[in-house]
Design a protein around this motif. Structure first.
Motif, PDB file in Angstrom:
ATOM      1  N   MET A 197      13.481  37.439  57.045  1.00 17.19           N
ATOM      2  CA  MET A 197      12.955  37.378  58.413  1.00 17.19           C
ATOM      3  C   MET A 197      13.997  36.848  59.383  1.00 17.19           C
ATOM      4  SD  MET A 197       8.935  36.345  57.899  1.00 17.19           S
ATOM      5  CE  MET A 197       9.169  35.014  56.735  1.00 17.19           C
ATOM      6  N   LYS A 198      14.744  35.843  58.973  1.00 18.77           N
ATOM      7  CA  LYS A 198      15.802  35.320  59.838  1.00 18.77           C
ATOM      8  C   LYS A 198      16.869  36.375  60.074  1.00 18.77           C
ATOM      9  CE  LYS A 198      15.363  30.395  58.695  1.00 18.77           C
ATOM     10  NZ  LYS A 198      16.030  29.237  58.030  1.00 18.77           N
ATOM     11  N   SER A 199      17.141  37.182  59.052  1.00 19.74           N
ATOM     12  CA  SER A 199      18.220  38.163  59.171  1.00 19.74           C
ATOM     13  C   SER A 199      17.889  39.286  60.144  1.00 19.74           C
ATOM     14  CB  SER A 199      18.545  38.753  57.793  1.00 19.74           C
ATOM     15  OG  SER A 199      17.553  39.665  57.365  1.00 19.74           O
ATOM     16  N   ILE A 200      16.604  39.509  60.408  1.00 23.28           N
ATOM     17  CA  ILE A 200      16.259  40.553  61.379  1.00 23.28           C
ATOM     18  C   ILE A 200      16.115  39.994  62.794  1.00 23.28           C
ATOM     19  CG2 ILE A 200      15.105  41.947  59.624  1.00 23.28           C
ATOM     20  CD1 ILE A 200      12.431  41.133  60.905  1.00 23.28           C
ATOM     21  N   GLY A 201      16.274  38.668  62.949  1.00 22.29           N
ATOM     22  CA  GLY A 201      16.278  38.088  64.282  1.00 22.29           C
ATOM     23  C   GLY A 201      15.101  37.205  64.629  1.00 22.29           C
ATOM     24  N   CYS A 202      14.316  36.834  63.627  1.00 19.43           N
ATOM     25  CA  CYS A 202      13.163  35.962  63.896  1.00 19.43           C
ATOM     26  C   CYS A 202      13.609  34.534  64.214  1.00 19.43           C
ATOM     27  CB  CYS A 202      12.237  35.918  62.684  1.00 19.43           C
ATOM     28  SG  CYS A 202      11.402  37.465  62.329  1.00 19.43           S
ATOM     29  N   THR A 203      12.852  33.871  65.073  1.00 19.62           N
ATOM     30  CA  THR A 203      13.065  32.466  65.398  1.00 19.62           C
ATOM     31  C   THR A 203      12.016  31.621  64.691  1.00 19.62           C
ATOM     32  OG1 THR A 203      14.013  32.942  67.572  1.00 19.62           O
ATOM     33  CG2 THR A 203      13.061  30.753  67.263  1.00 19.62           C
ATOM     34  N   VAL A 204      12.463  30.576  64.000  1.00 21.79           N
ATOM     35  CA  VAL A 204      11.533  29.669  63.332  1.00 21.79           C
ATOM     36  C   VAL A 204      10.824  28.811  64.371  1.00 21.79           C
ATOM     37  CG1 VAL A 204      11.305  27.752  61.712  1.00 21.79           C
ATOM     38  CG2 VAL A 204      12.907  29.603  61.222  1.00 21.79           C
ATOM     39  N   GLU A 205       9.498  28.756  64.294  1.00 20.35           N
ATOM     40  CA  GLU A 205       8.721  27.953  65.232  1.00 20.35           C
ATOM     41  C   GLU A 205       8.235  26.645  64.619  1.00 20.35           C
ATOM     42  OE1 GLU A 205       5.642  30.543  66.712  1.00 20.35           O
ATOM     43  OE2 GLU A 205       7.007  31.409  68.180  1.00 20.35           O
ATOM     44  N   GLY A 206       8.052  26.650  63.300  1.00 20.83           N
ATOM     45  CA  GLY A 206       7.585  25.430  62.655  1.00 20.83           C
ATOM     46  C   GLY A 206       6.872  25.728  61.352  1.00 20.83           C
ATOM     47  N   VAL A 207       6.293  24.689  60.772  1.00 28.94           N
ATOM     48  CA  VAL A 207       5.591  24.801  59.501  1.00 28.94           C
ATOM     49  C   VAL A 207       4.184  24.242  59.651  1.00 28.94           C
ATOM     50  CG1 VAL A 207       5.535  24.049  57.096  1.00 28.94           C
ATOM     51  CG2 VAL A 207       7.718  24.642  58.159  1.00 28.94           C
ATOM     52  N   ILE A 208       3.196  25.015  59.224  1.00 27.05           N
ATOM     53  CA  ILE A 208       1.818  24.546  59.162  1.00 27.05           C
ATOM     54  C   ILE A 208       1.595  23.979  57.766  1.00 27.05           C
ATOM     55  CG2 ILE A 208      -0.619  25.132  59.420  1.00 27.05           C
ATOM     56  CD1 ILE A 208       0.195  27.529  61.070  1.00 27.05           C
ATOM     57  N   ARG A 209       1.358  22.682  57.691  1.00 25.89           N
ATOM     58  CA  ARG A 209       1.216  22.027  56.395  1.00 25.89           C
ATOM     59  C   ARG A 209      -0.156  22.276  55.790  1.00 25.89           C
ATOM     60  NH1 ARG A 209       2.319  15.970  57.372  1.00 25.89           N
ATOM     61  NH2 ARG A 209       0.939  16.417  59.123  1.00 25.89           N
ATOM     62  N   SER A 210      -0.183  22.419  54.478  1.00 24.34           N
ATOM     63  CA  SER A 210      -1.433  22.637  53.731  1.00 24.34           C
ATOM     64  C   SER A 210      -2.282  23.700  54.421  1.00 24.34           C
ATOM     65  CB  SER A 210      -2.219  21.326  53.597  1.00 24.34           C
ATOM     66  OG  SER A 210      -3.293  21.466  52.700  1.00 24.34           O
ATOM     67  N   HIS A 211      -1.650  24.814  54.716  1.00 28.42           N
ATOM     68  CA  HIS A 211      -2.243  25.815  55.594  1.00 28.42           C
ATOM     69  C   HIS A 211      -3.342  26.635  54.942  1.00 28.42           C
ATOM     70  CE1 HIS A 211      -1.785  29.959  57.632  1.00 28.42           C
ATOM     71  NE2 HIS A 211      -2.543  29.227  58.396  1.00 28.42           N
ATOM     72  N   MET A 212      -3.150  26.996  53.665  1.00 27.76           N
ATOM     73  CA  MET A 212      -4.116  27.895  53.047  1.00 27.76           C
ATOM     74  C   MET A 212      -4.098  27.740  51.530  1.00 27.76           C
ATOM     75  SD  MET A 212      -2.006  31.400  53.874  1.00 27.76           S
ATOM     76  CE  MET A 212      -3.263  32.492  53.273  1.00 27.76           C
ATOM     77  N   PRO A 213      -5.232  28.052  50.892  1.00 29.76           N
ATOM     78  CA  PRO A 213      -5.292  27.932  49.434  1.00 29.76           C
ATOM     79  C   PRO A 213      -4.571  29.088  48.747  1.00 29.76           C
ATOM     80  CG  PRO A 213      -7.377  28.750  50.273  1.00 29.76           C
ATOM     81  CD  PRO A 213      -6.532  28.430  51.475  1.00 29.76           C
ATOM     82  N   LEU A 214      -4.032  28.788  47.568  1.00 31.72           N
ATOM     83  CA  LEU A 214      -3.401  29.809  46.741  1.00 31.72           C
ATOM     84  C   LEU A 214      -4.300  30.125  45.556  1.00 31.72           C
ATOM     85  CD1 LEU A 214       0.274  28.502  46.812  1.00 31.72           C
ATOM     86  CD2 LEU A 214      -0.700  30.404  48.117  1.00 31.72           C
ATOM     87  N   ARG A 215      -3.958  31.191  44.856  1.00 29.15           N
ATOM     88  CA  ARG A 215      -4.808  31.646  43.760  1.00 29.15           C
ATOM     89  C   ARG A 215      -4.898  30.646  42.614  1.00 29.15           C
ATOM     90  NH1 ARG A 215      -1.526  35.857  44.796  1.00 29.15           N
ATOM     91  NH2 ARG A 215      -0.527  35.775  42.749  1.00 29.15           N
ATOM     92  N   ASP A 216      -3.865  29.795  42.480  1.00 28.43           N
ATOM     93  CA  ASP A 216      -3.884  28.818  41.382  1.00 28.43           C
ATOM     94  C   ASP A 216      -4.610  27.525  41.744  1.00 28.43           C
ATOM     95  OD1 ASP A 216      -2.172  27.517  43.114  1.00 28.43           O
ATOM     96  OD2 ASP A 216      -0.424  27.592  41.798  1.00 28.43           O
ATOM     97  N   GLY A 217      -5.207  27.496  42.944  1.00 24.55           N
ATOM     98  CA  GLY A 217      -5.958  26.323  43.360  1.00 24.55           C
ATOM     99  C   GLY A 217      -5.170  25.339  44.207  1.00 24.55           C
ATOM    100  N   SER A 218      -3.850  25.509  44.278  1.00 24.33           N
ATOM    101  CA  SER A 218      -3.039  24.646  45.133  1.00 24.33           C
ATOM    102  C   SER A 218      -3.093  25.159  46.571  1.00 24.33           C
ATOM    103  CB  SER A 218      -1.595  24.606  44.630  1.00 24.33           C
ATOM    104  OG  SER A 218      -1.008  25.898  44.714  1.00 24.33           O
ATOM    105  N   ARG A 219      -2.387  24.483  47.463  1.00 25.27           N
ATOM    106  CA  ARG A 219      -2.342  24.911  48.857  1.00 25.27           C
ATOM    107  C   ARG A 219      -0.895  25.090  49.282  1.00 25.27           C
ATOM    108  NH1 ARG A 219      -7.026  24.610  51.617  1.00 25.27           N
ATOM    109  NH2 ARG A 219      -5.924  24.553  53.611  1.00 25.27           N
ATOM    110  N   ARG A 220      -0.672  26.027  50.164  1.00 24.45           N
ATOM    111  CA  ARG A 220       0.694  26.298  50.601  1.00 24.45           C
ATOM    112  C   ARG A 220       0.948  25.807  52.010  1.00 24.45           C
ATOM    113  NH1 ARG A 220       1.722  32.726  52.200  1.00 24.45           N
ATOM    114  NH2 ARG A 220       1.664  32.359  54.454  1.00 24.45           N
ATOM    115  N   ASP A 221       2.205  25.435  52.257  1.00 35.00           N
ATOM    116  CA  ASP A 221       2.696  25.218  53.609  1.00 35.00           C
ATOM    117  C   ASP A 221       3.217  26.559  54.109  1.00 35.00           C
ATOM    118  OD1 ASP A 221       2.192  22.531  53.191  1.00 35.00           O
ATOM    119  OD2 ASP A 221       4.290  21.994  52.851  1.00 35.00           O
ATOM    120  N   SER A 222       2.857  26.942  55.326  1.00 37.78           N
ATOM    121  CA  SER A 222       3.277  28.238  55.873  1.00 37.78           C
ATOM    122  C   SER A 222       4.302  28.046  56.981  1.00 37.78           C
ATOM    123  CB  SER A 222       2.073  28.999  56.439  1.00 37.78           C
ATOM    124  OG  SER A 222       1.160  29.332  55.425  1.00 37.78           O
TER     125      SER A 222
END
Length: 200
Positions: A152-177
């Motif tokens: 994504m960075k290589s095509i020119g995207c700008t990082v805006e930030g990270v949403i912590r504990s944003h959503m559940p994953l299939r293994d029951g953990s949660r991801r930061d997005s």
């Protein structure tokens, strides 16, 4: 400005390397080889399409969302290798806000690192900004998915930030997005030309 988006239109995007057309339920057959033999493709995804039943459910869900006007899924065809490579889509389509997200992108291992993704992203971004009239295209990924973030960075995207504990994953953990974006002015001023220069 609102998006010039029609959920019933049959949008097809292509250049000399790639063809993107609307995803159909019959594409289960076209994507089955990747689905069955490369389950690691969805290691960082909230929704897996690994295995025939999961792939069918994945496509059916995408088509329901298209019918609701919130998503528009594509199948990706590699014209140079005469093979179906994967899938991608517009989602969280906000017509009145002039904004959408680009994601749910995955390719079989034979198509990664070949330049195919840049061709897809160029076509999708050009369509979003120049045909749909988007003001903003957003991207999200698991913050651990360094391959996706680098792409994504290589095509020119700008990082805006990270949403912590944003959503559940299939293994029951949660991801930061991680959240990245491209704005309309950035597309026209720099991103379009820079990305075009990287196409091969």
């Amino acid at each position: 400005m609102a998006l010039n988006f029609n959920k019933t239109a049959e949008y097809t995007l292509e250049d000399e390397s790639v063809l993107l057309r609307p995803l159909q339920i019959t594409d289960v057959l076209n994507l089955l080889n990747i689905s069955v033999n490369e389950p690691e493709t969805w290691d960082y995804s909230s929704k897996s399409a690994a295995g025939e039943e999961a792939l069918k459910a994945y496509i059916e869900e995408a088509l329901v969302a298209r019918g609701a006007g919130t998503e528009y899924p594509f199948i990706v065809y590699d014209k140079k290798n005469n093979a179906y490579a994967g899938s991608t889509r517009f989602y969280d389509i906000q017509v009145n806000n002039g904004a959408l997200q680009l994601g749910y992108t995955w390719y079989g291992k034979d198509f990664r690192g070949t330049g195919l993704n840049k061709h897809c992203k160029f076509l999708l971004l050009q369509f979003a900004f120049e045909t749909l009239g988007a003001e903003r295209v957003e991207f999200r990924a698991d913050n651990r998915n360094q391959r996706s973030i680098a792409a994504m960075k290589s095509i020119g995207c700008t990082v805006e930030g990270v949403i912590r504990s944003h959503m559940p994953l299939r293994d029951g953990s949660r991801r930061d997005s991680i959240i990245l974006s491209i704005l309309k002015d950035e597309w026209y001023n720099t991103v379009k030309q820079n990305l075009s220069n990287k196409l091969r």
